[in-house]
Design an enzyme around this catalytic site. Structure first.
Site, mmCIF file in Angstrom:
data_model
loop_
_atom_site.group_PDB
_atom_site.id
_atom_site.type_symbol
_atom_site.label_atom_id
_atom_site.label_comp_id
_atom_site.label_asym_id
_atom_site.label_seq_id
_atom_site.Cartn_x
_atom_site.Cartn_y
_atom_site.Cartn_z
ATOM 1 N N TYR A 192 0.809 -1.214 0.000
ATOM 2 C CA TYR A 192 0.000 0.000 0.000
ATOM 3 C C TYR A 192 0.846 1.269 0.000
ATOM 4 O O TYR A 192 0.485 2.257 -0.635
ATOM 5 C CB TYR A 192 -1.042 -0.021 1.120
ATOM 6 C CG TYR A 192 -0.552 0.308 2.498
ATOM 7 C CD1 TYR A 192 -0.677 1.605 2.992
ATOM 8 C CD2 TYR A 192 -0.005 -0.654 3.328
ATOM 9 C CE1 TYR A 192 -0.242 1.913 4.265
ATOM 10 C CE2 TYR A 192 0.430 -0.349 4.593
ATOM 11 C CZ TYR A 192 0.316 0.945 5.065
ATOM 12 O OH TYR A 192 0.744 1.252 6.314
ATOM 13 N N ILE A 193 2.024 1.229 0.636
ATOM 14 C CA ILE A 193 2.855 2.442 0.648
ATOM 15 C C ILE A 193 3.411 2.709 -0.755
ATOM 16 O O ILE A 193 3.349 3.828 -1.269
ATOM 17 C CB ILE A 193 4.002 2.302 1.672
ATOM 18 C CG1 ILE A 193 3.413 2.147 3.080
ATOM 19 C CG2 ILE A 193 4.929 3.515 1.616
ATOM 20 C CD1 ILE A 193 4.438 1.830 4.154
ATOM 21 N N THR B 239 9.810 -0.084 -1.174
ATOM 22 C CA THR B 239 8.702 -0.181 -0.203
ATOM 23 C C THR B 239 8.261 -1.630 -0.142
ATOM 24 O O THR B 239 7.223 -2.002 -0.674
ATOM 25 C CB THR B 239 7.511 0.705 -0.638
ATOM 26 O OG1 THR B 239 7.231 0.431 -2.017
ATOM 27 C CG2 THR B 239 7.804 2.166 -0.468
ATOM 28 N N HIS C 100 -29.648 11.967 1.477
ATOM 29 C CA HIS C 100 -29.495 12.060 0.034
ATOM 30 C C HIS C 100 -29.148 13.490 -0.332
ATOM 31 O O HIS C 100 -29.687 14.406 0.262
ATOM 32 C CB HIS C 100 -30.811 11.654 -0.639
ATOM 33 C CG HIS C 100 -30.763 11.710 -2.131
ATOM 34 N ND1 HIS C 100 -30.075 10.786 -2.875
ATOM 35 C CD2 HIS C 100 -31.298 12.594 -2.999
ATOM 36 C CE1 HIS C 100 -30.200 11.093 -4.163
ATOM 37 N NE2 HIS C 100 -30.940 12.179 -4.257
#
Lengths: 429, 490
Positions: free
Chosen positions: B184-185, B270, B446
Site C-alpha cells: 500500500y505504501i 517499499t 441524500h
C-alpha cells in the site's frame, strides 16, 4: 523460564472458586501439556483440570480439601530445558517461601496478589472477548468491569447477541454467594461415641455442595407444599401412543415430558411460579423463558440437569434431552452449563417410591414440582366400582411470593390439563 | 539527573503520544521521550505528508483531465511548483506536530528529546542534545514503532534508493521512477508521483498487487486505473540489483526466470516495515521478542515484564496508526487500575490509491475460515449513486459480506471515492454486531456517498433500489446465474 505457574482456569460461568478434591499427580511427576492434574469441585460438578504446560511437578500450592480461587496459582512446574537467566532463580526462591506455611494463605502466593486484573502474569481476567461474541463494545467493557467473562454468557438476543441486560443479570460477578452463607447457622460439633462403632468420612465434593444448597434454600425460603391427585387414564393412552410413535426416532418417551409441558402451560397462566426474588433489590423477576431442571439420582448424589428453552421444544425434543442429560448425569459427565439457569424444577421421586414428598426448592427458583407413582385405584362411577389410574402431584412454593390459594388454583389448572390432554394440546406451541 | 515518573512513554508517534495524554488525564505523572519529531512517522514522514501530496496530485490531475468536461477552461497547462508543494506539505506536518506538542504540554506531560536505552528493567537513560537523564518509572510504555525493510542489493540512502521518507521529501519530480514493492505504501506514492509527472514502473514479487491485504475485486479496479494512467506493473518480478550509469540508474530484476533491466532516475523501496525491537537494549533487559521482531504481549499489551507495556507497530500486526492509538488509551487506563483488554473486532484499513480502497472486517475467505459456512455477498456500484456521478468520481463499489443465516455483517470492502471516510460506518456496524437490516433500515441522507452503504446492504439482502435485481415476490424468476443479480449466496 525455569518454573511455570499453573493457575486454576476459569471453569465455568459464575464460578469464582473450586474445591480441590484430589491431586491426580505427585510432586516430582513428569506431566505433559493438557494432562489432567487435579479434580476440582465447583458448583455441583467435578471437573478435571489440565495443565497448559509440560514439565515436572515442583510444588503444590494447595492441599486436598482447600478452596482455590480461579486464576490463582495451584501448582508450580519445573519447565525443563530453557533455564537461563538469574532472575528466574530468584523467582524459584520466592515460590518456595510459602511452602513452609502449613495452610496456604491467599496472600502468600508468589504471584502479585490480585491476579484478576493488572496482576503479575500474562493471563488476563476476564479473558478478551472472542471474535464471535456478538456484543457491542460498551457491553464488552461493562462485562469486563464487572469481572464477568463475556465468552461464558449465553446471549438472549437475536443470533445469540449478549445484551447489557444479559451481563447485568449474569451471576458472574462472584459476589453473591458469600452474602447468603454469612447468615448460615453456626456449625455444631457432633461428639459421637467414637471407636469402631462409627466411621467418619469427610464431607466434601458434591455431598458438601448439596448440603450447602439445601441449607441455604431452607434458610432463605419459607416453604409450603400442596398435594393433589389427578386421574391419568387419558394421559396414559396418549403416552402409550406417543411412545410407540417415538420409537422409530429411537427416543424413549416417559411421562415426564408431558408433565413438563403441562407445567409450562400452567406457569404461563401463573407467571409467579416461573420467577425469582432478587433479595438485594427487593424485586420480583418474572422470567419469560422456561429452563426446566429435573432432579436426577446418580451414584454421586443428587444432580439437577436443565433443559434449556423447554417451552420452544417439541415433546420429542424434550424427551430426547431428558434421556441424554439423565445418562450424562449418571456417568458424571454433565457440563457445568448443563446444570445452570433452571427457572423451575421437576422432581420425579415417585419413580423410586413414596406416596408424596415435600421437596426443597432449588434456590433461586420459587417452586419445585413433584410427580409420583402412577397407581391403579378403585373409584365409584355411580354405584359401580371401576378401575382407574391416578398420579399424585405436589407443588412446593416460596410463600414470600406464592400464597396457598394461588398454589391451589395453579394445581387445579395443572390437573385439568393432565385429566384432559386435549386441553394440553391446545397449549402446544 | 535522575527523574521519577509514574509512566514513561518511549516514542511519540500516534501510539505513544496518545498513551501519554491519557496517562496524564488519569492523574499519572508522565514523561514522553522522542528522538526525532513529535507525532512520529505518521505525522512527519508517513500518513499525513503523503495525504497532503496525494491531495495536491489529485487536484492537479482533475484540473488536467476533468475540469474541461465541467466547463472550466484553463489557458495553457496547469504548472506544478514542486518546491512550493513540498513546503506546503511541510507546513501541514509542522502544524500537526506542533499541535501534539501543545496537547502534551497542556496535559502536563514532560517531553524529553533524545535517544533512549534501558540500563536495566526499571531505568532508562536518555541522551540528547542538551539532555543526559536517567528516568525511573513505575511503568514503561514502549511505542517505538517500525522502520522500512531493505532487500539484498538495495540499501536505503534516501538519495539513490529512497524509502517512503525520502520519496516524501523529493523537491523534484523524478522523470523515471522504479518502485520495488507494490504494497500500500508503494502504490500510494506511485499514484501521486505518476499524477505529478513521473513515469512509474512497479516491480512486485507477488502474483498480485496488495495480495492478502485487500479484497481482490477492489484491487482490480485500482490496477485497471493504474494501467490506464500509464503506470507499468510487473507482477512476479524480483528486483536483484542496480548500478549507476551517469546520473541515472539501471535496475536489474528477474521476471519469469529471465533477467530484465530498467532505467530509473530514482528507486523507491517499499517492501514492508519491521519493528524497531533491536534497539534500546530491549533484549538485554529480558523482554520476550518473537521471531518476527514483535515484542510479545498479552491482550492488555503487557509484556513478560509486568511493568512494561508495548503498543503499536512494535507490538504486532496490523501496523496501523489507529490501532496504536487505541492501544495507547487502553494501556494508560490499565496502568491507572482499570480493567481493560484489547477486544476490538476489526481494525479498519484504508489505502489512498486512486480510487481509494478501505475495508473493515473479514474478506470472504477469512469469514469462511472463521466458521461462517454460508455467506451473503452483495455489491453496490458508485456508478448508481447520484453524488458520486456528480463528483465525476463514479468508479468502484461497496461490497458487503454477511452471515447468510443471521445476516450479521462480517466484512465491508470499498473501492471508490472517499472510501476512507465511508469505512467508519462499517467499522461501527461490525463492532455493534449489526445485521444487514440495521444498515438497510437506517435512513441515509441524500444525495451522499454514504447512501451506497445502505444500498449495498439492500443489495446483499437481494433487493437494492438502484440496481436491477431479481423480483422480491419470486413471481418472475430471473434465470439462474443472471448477471443482473448483485448478490450471491456462497
Amino acid at each position: 523460564m525455569a518454573t511455570q505457574d499453573v493457575r486454576l482456569p476459569d471453569i465455568g460461568e459464575g464460578v469464582t472458586e473450586g474445591e480441590l478434591i484430589k491431586w491426580l499427580v505427585k510432586e516430582g511427576d513428569q506431566v505433559s501439556a493438557d494432562q489432567p492434574i487435579a479434580e476440582v469441585m465447583t458448583d455441583k460438578a467435578t471437573v478435571e483440570v489440565p495443565t497448559p504446560y509440560a514439565g515436572t511437578v515442583k510444588q503444590f500450592k494447595y492441599s486436598e480439601g482447600d478452596m482455590i480461587p480461579i486464576e490463582t496459582v495451584m501448582l508450580v512446574l519445573d519447565a525443563s530445558g530453557s533455564a537461563s537467566a538469574s532472575k528466574e532463580k530468584k523467582e524459584e526462591k520466592k515460590a518456595e517461601a510459602p511452602k513452609q506455611e502449613s495452610k496456604p494463605a491467599p496472600s502468600s502466593h508468589s504471584a502479585p496478589a490480585p491476579a484478576r486484573s493488572g496482576g503479575g502474569g500474562m493471563d488476563v481476567y476476564p479473558p478478551a472477548s472472542d471474535i464471535h461474541v456478538l456484543a457491542t463494545p460498551a457491553t464488552r467493557r461493562l462485562a469486563r468491569e464487572m469481572n464477568i467473562d463475556i465468552n461464558q454468557i449465553q446471549g438472549s438476543g437475536l443470533a445469540g447477541r449478549v445484551t447489557r441486560e444479559d451481563v447485568m443479570g449474569s451471576n458472574g460477578g462472584g459476589k453473591s454467594a458469600p452474602a447468603a452463607t454469612a447468615a448460615m447457622p453456626p456449625r455444631m460439633a457432633f461428639k459421637g461415641v467414637g471407636g469402631d462403632l462409627e466411621e467418619r468420612v469427610s464431607m466434601r465434593g458434591i455431598r458438601k455442595k448439596i448440603a450447602e444448597n439445601m441449607q441455604m434454600s431452607k434458610h432463605v425460603i419459607p416453604h409450603f407444599t400442596l398435594m393433589e391427585e389427578a386421574r391419568a387414564d387419558e394421559l396414559m393412552k396418549l403416552r402409550t401412543q406417543a411412545k410407540a410413535a417415538a420409537e422409530k426416532y429411537g427416543v424413549k418417551v416417559t411421562y415426564m415430558p408431558f408433565i413438563m409441558k403441562a407445567l409450562i402451560a400452567t406457569c404461563r397462566e401463573f407467571p409467579m411460579f416461573n420467577a425469582s426474588i432478587d433479595d438485594q433489590s427487593q424485586e420480583i423477576v418474572y422470567k419469560k423463558y422456561f429452563n426446566l431442571g429435573f432432579a436426577a439420582d446418580t451414584p454421586n448424589g443428587l444432580m439437577v440437569p436443565v433443559i434449556k428453552n423447554a417451552d420452544q421444544k417439541t415433546l420429542l425434543e424434550v424427551s430426547k434431552d431428558i434421556n441424554d442429560l439423565a445418562a450424562k448425569a449418571r456417568d458424571g459427565k454433565l457440563a457445568l452449563d448443563e446444570m445452570k439457569g433452571a427457572t423451575i424444577t421437576v422432581t420425579n421421586i415417585g419413580s423410586v417410591g413414596g406416596l408424596y414428598a415435600t421437596p426443597i426448592i432449588n434456590h433461586p427458583e420459587v417452586a419445585i414440582f413433584g410427580m409420583y407413582k402412577l397407581q391403579e385405584r378403585p373409584i365409584f362411577v355411580g354405584d359401580q366400582v371401576r378401575k382407574a389410574h391416578f398420579m399424585n402431584f405436589t407443588i412446593t412454593c416460596d410463600h414470600r411470593l406464592i400464597d396457598g390459594a394461588v398454589a391451589a388454583n395453579f394445581m387445579k389448572a395443572f390437573v385439568a390439563r393432565i385429566e384432559n390432554p386435549s386441553q394440553l394440546m391446545l397449549d402446544m406451541i | 539527573m535522575t527523574k521519577n515518573f509514574d509512566v514513561c512513554v518511549i516514542g511519540a508517534g500516534p501510539g505513544g503520544y496518545v498513551a501519554a495524554i491519557r496517562s496524564a488525564q488519569l492523574g499519572l505523572k508522565t514523561v514522553i521521550i522522542e528522538r526525532e519529531n513529535l507525532g512520529g512517522v505518521c505525522l512527519n514522514v508517513g500518513c499525513i505528508p503523503s495525504k497532503a501530496m496525494i491531495t495536491a496530485a489529485h487536484f492537479l490531475h482533475r484540473l488536467e483531465h476533468q475540469a474541461s468536461d465541467m466547463g472550466i477552461e484553463i489557458s495553457g497547462k496547469p504548472k506544478l511548483n514542486m518546491k512550493k508543494l513540498v513546503s506546503w506539505k511541510q507546513s501541514v506536518c509542522d502544524k500537526m506536530s506542533g499541535g501534539v506538542a501543545q496537547l502534551l504540554k497542556g496535559n502536563q506531560v514532560e517531553i524529553i528529546s533524545g535517544e533512549a536505552e534501558f540500563k536495566d528493567a526499571k531505568t532508562l537513560s536518555v541522551v540528547g542534545k542538551n539532555v543526559n537523564d536517567l528516568i525511573q518509572a513505575k511503568h514503561f510504555i514502549i511505542a517505538t514503532g517500525s522502520r522500512p525493510i531493505e532487500i539484498p542489493g538495495f540499501k536505503i540512502d534516501e538519495k539513490e534508493v529512497l524509502s517512503s521518507t525520502g520519496a516524501l521529501a523529493l523537491d523534484e519530480v523524478p522523470k523515471k521512477l522504479v518502485v520495488i514493492g507494490g504494497g500500500y505504501i508503494g502504490l500510494e506514492i506511485s499514484s501521486y508521483l505518476q499524477k505529478l509527472g513521473s513515469e512509474v514502473t512497479i516491480l512486485e514479487a507477488m502474483p498480485a498487487l496488495l495480495q492478502g491485504v485487500a479484497d481482490a475485486e477492489c484491487v482490480q479496479v485500482v490496477a485497471r486505473k493504474l494501467k490506464k494512467s500509464g503506470v507499468q506493473v510487473h507482477l512476479g518480478a524480483k528486483a536483484k540489483s542496480y548500478k549507476a550509469s551517469g546520473k541515472t540508474y539501471e535496475v536489474t530484476y528477474e521476471l519469469n526466470g529471465k533477467s530484465e533491466k530498467i532505467k530509473a532516475d530514482k528507486i523507491l523501496l517499499t517492501v514492508g516495515r519491521k519493528p524497531n525491537s533491536d534497539q534500546m537494549g530491549l533484549r538485554k533487559i529480558g523482554l520476550k521478542i518473537d521471531d518476527k521482531g514483535f515484542i510479545e504481549t498479552n491482550a492488555q499489551r503487557k509484556t513478560n515484564l509486568s511493568h512494561i507495556f508495548a503498543i503499536g507497530d512494535i507490538a504486532g500486526q496490523p501496523m496501523l496508526a489507529h490501532k496504536a492509538s487505541h492501544e495507547g488509551v487502553m494501556v494508560a487506563e490499565i496502568i491507572s487500575g482499570q480493567n481493560r483488554a484489547y477486544d476490538a473486532k476489526t481494525v479498519p484499513a484504508v489505502i489512498f490509491v486512486d480510487p481509494e480502497i478501505a475495508s473493515a472486517g473479514w474478506m470472504e475467505e477469512e469469514a469462511k475460515a472463521h466458521g461462517h459456512k454460508e455467506l451473503k455477498i452483495g455489491k453496490f456500484p458508485f456508478g448508481a449513486n447520484g453524488r458520486a456521478v456528480s463528483m465525476m468520481e463514479s468508479e468502484g463499489f461497496v461490497k458487503m459480506i454477511a452471515d447468510a443465516e443471521t445476516h450479521v455483517l462480517l466484512g465491508v470492502h470499498i473501492v471508490g471515492p472517499e472510501a476512507s471516510n465511508l469505512i467508519s460506518e462499517a467499522a461501527l456496524a461490525i463492532e455493534m454486531g449489526a445485521r444487514l437490516e440495521d444498515l438497510a433500515l437506517t435512513i441515509h441522507p441524500h444525495p451522499t456517498l454514504g447512501e451506497t452503504m445502505m444500498e449495498a446492504a439492500e443489495a446483499t439482502l437481494g433487493h437494492a433500489i438502484h440496481v436491477i435485481q431479481r423480483p422480491l415476490s419470486g413471481a418472475r424468476k430471473s434465470p439462474a446465474g443472471s448477471s443482473a443479480s448483485a448478490s450471491r449466496v456462497h
